[in-house]
Motif scaffolding. Structure first.
Motif, PDB file in Angstrom:
ATOM      1  N   CYS A  24       0.838  -1.209   0.000  1.00 26.37           N
ATOM      2  CA  CYS A  24       0.000   0.000   0.000  1.00 26.37           C
ATOM      3  C   CYS A  24       0.872   1.258   0.000  1.00 26.37           C
ATOM      4  N   TRP A  82       1.090   4.298  -2.804  1.00 30.09           N
ATOM      5  CA  TRP A  82       0.992   5.709  -2.426  1.00 30.09           C
ATOM      6  C   TRP A  82       2.205   6.480  -2.922  1.00 30.09           C
ATOM      7  N   LEU A 133      -3.869   7.090  -5.529  1.00 31.54           N
ATOM      8  CA  LEU A 133      -3.501   7.830  -4.326  1.00 31.54           C
ATOM      9  C   LEU A 133      -4.452   7.520  -3.176  1.00 31.54           C
ATOM     10  N   THR A 162      -3.428   5.380   0.163  1.00 29.32           N
ATOM     11  CA  THR A 162      -3.527   6.066   1.453  1.00 29.32           C
ATOM     12  C   THR A 162      -4.410   5.293   2.424  1.00 29.32           C
ATOM     13  N   THR A 168      -2.850   1.970   3.458  1.00 26.08           N
ATOM     14  CA  THR A 168      -1.769   2.157   4.418  1.00 26.08           C
ATOM     15  C   THR A 168      -2.314   2.391   5.823  1.00 26.08           C
TER      16      THR A 168
END
Length: 516
Positions: free
Chosen positions: A399, A403, A425, A429, A432
């Motif tokens: 992840c 990103w 994106l 994000t 993560t």
């Protein structure tokens, strides 16, 4: 050194071009079977023990969103970066360097090995239903008889896996169908017996005095965290199509198989965990002996219900165990070709199977099976926790890599891809953040224990890098002679892992994780 590693990786991919490939159906079956393992048969009791119906619904909502972004991460990565095949560790390697890439690869390897151990425990508990005087049930210790049978079980998987991924894929399709039958039977039984009044009678839980509880943020948070331990384990394997992407006929099938597999398994898991709470009280489900799904079907059909489910469990464990072993072999094989593991892991047999990697994986699993005999407490949950914490770095770094690429690669680059920069994106994000939450839910003690396991992997990295340097020098790559084997920050990072690992094993002994 990095250039040589990339060259080795390209050669590895080229060497697979002449081998037989697998299609979309086999890939979907691979993903489903990688996730839909033995854990689903213990899910009713595990879920009821962790959360009430209302909290479970909230937990599944969070899980569905979080795991979706994980699945979408692998979908975007496999489609947007098709050259980074053969395992999720390649994202960590190309995004954050060799040490981080190795930790992702080694953690993933150990995690899937732990899954084989978990399934070994489950299969002996299932066989105890048929042979109660031979094997131990869920309430008994893991005896030496259980250890002996489990060792035989994993070595049978080894010999089957050595026939090659194409043959394993064919067996896996049959296994996936076989284990779906008892699960669907249980869902039908639960659906027909479901009563809304029972489901909402203690929607937010019940006190020790038997009084239904009202909504509470404090209770909700703790129940969600406990549930996440189970749900993460259930979804390990979502990256299955990515791991064997080098064997796919069409790289677009990898993305499709990941999403289809996720949706199928999510629907099944939610029904298996929620429907029992509309038939029985939460405490009754939580108190069922595992495999609890067998108990539920056996209550409906006393003569043959439990038998069908237990046979399904054996099929599930064997087919999913085979999938996990395929993943285990691919990871060190391509890790060695990237210079992260010793070159001996690149050995393959006449069927193209990574026989040496398989053998080392089974040897590791055998050692862990013996170790399970000395574990105290709930062996099932302990090994699940270790499995989760070892697979999380690979998910988190994938992840984070997405990103990073979305931040650095301009809009023009993404215009040529199937996914927009904004989608990449947002997915990177959220994925993560969700991965970081899973680290938190797993608990700090298991993070320390994971560091201890990483200590045993570091010599593999040192040996792999030493062999890579010799290969560079033999090829006349002068840059390798000017570089230190490891950078200062890499040495400091590895030293920190060693220190935390020592603290972790001391804590495990003091806390009573092992029995004398």
């Amino acid at each position: 050194m990095a250039n040589t590693a990339l060259t080795n990786e390209r050669e590895a991919k080229a060497s697979l071009s002449s081998s037989k490939k697998v299609g979309i159906i086999a890939l979907v079956a691979f993903v489903v079977s990688a996730m839909l393992g033995g854990g689903v048969f213990n899910l009713p009791a595990d879920a009821a023990a962790a959360a009430s119906p209302g909290s479970l619904l909230v937990a599944w909502a969070i899980t569905a969103v979080g795991i979706w972004f994980l699945a979408n991460t692998f979908r975007i990565l496999s489609d947007s970066f098709p050259d980074l095949k053969n395992g999720i560790f390649t994202y960590a390697l190309h995004g954050f360097g060799r040490v981080i890439g190795f930790l992702s690869a080694f953690g993933y390897w150990v995690s899937n090995t732990c899954v084989l151990v978990v399934y070994s425990v489950l299969i002996t508990q299932t066989l105890a239903v048929f042979f109660p005087s031979v094997f131990s049930d869920a309430n008994g210790s893991f005896t030496f008889v259980d250890v002996g049978f489990s060792l035989m079980f994993v070595w049978v998987l080894f010999f089957v896996a050595n026939k090659g991924v194409k043959q394993s894929a064919a067996l896996n399709i049959a296994g996936t169908v076989g284990k779906l039958i008892p699960i669907l039977l249980a869902i039908i039984i639960l659906f027909l017996g479901f009563q809304w009044a029972v489901f909402v009678s203690a929607f937010w839980g019940i006190s020790q005095q038997g009084i239904p509880l009202s909504f509470s943020w404090e209770n909700l948070g703790s129940q969600i965290s406990q549930t996440m331990i189970t749900t993460l384990f259930l979804f390990t394997g979502i990256e299955g199509a990515v791991v064997i992407s080098g064997q796919a006929k069409n790289q677009k099938d990898v993305a499709r198989a990941t999403v289809l597999g996720f949706l199928i398994v999510l629907a099944l898991y939610m029904m298996v965990s929620l429907l029992p709470l509309g038939v029985y009280a939460q405490g009754v489900v939580a108190g069922m002996t595992n495999p609890s799904l067998s108990t539920i079907v056996g209550n409906a059909f006393p003569t043959w219900g439990s038998l069908v489910v237990n046979i399904g469990i054996i099929i599930a464990v064997m087919s999913t165990g085979l999938v996990k072993l395929n993943m285990l072999g691919e990871m060190p094989l391509f890790g060695a070709r990237a210079g992260l593991f010793p070159q001996i892991f690149t050995r393959t047999n006449k069927n193209g199977a990574p026989s040496w990697a398989y053998a080392c994986s089974i040897l590791l699993a055998s050692c862990l099976i013996v170790l399970v005999h000395f574990l105290s407490g709930n062996v099932w949950l302990d090994v699940i926790n270790i499995t989760n914490i070892m697979v999380l770095p690979g998910y988190f770094l994938s992840c984070l890599f997405l990103w990073k690429q979305a931040m650095h690669l301009k809009k023009e680059w993404w215009a040529k891809k199937a996914f927009s920069r904004a989608m990449a994106l947002v997915t990177g994000t959220v994925g993560t953040i969700f991965s970081l939450y899973l680290f938190y839910a797993s608990g700090f003690p298991f993070l320390l224990l994971a560091c201890f396991l990483y200590i045993f992997g570091l010599p593999l990295l040192v040996r792999g890098q030493a062999e890579q340097r010799k290969a560079d020098e033999a090829a006349g790559v002068t840059s390798s002679t000017k570089e230190a084997p490891f950078k200062k920050w890499e040495i400091a990072f590895m030293a920190t892992i060693v220190v935390l690992g020592v603290i972790g094993v001391v804590y495990a002994v003091i806390s009573g994780l092992f029995v004398a």
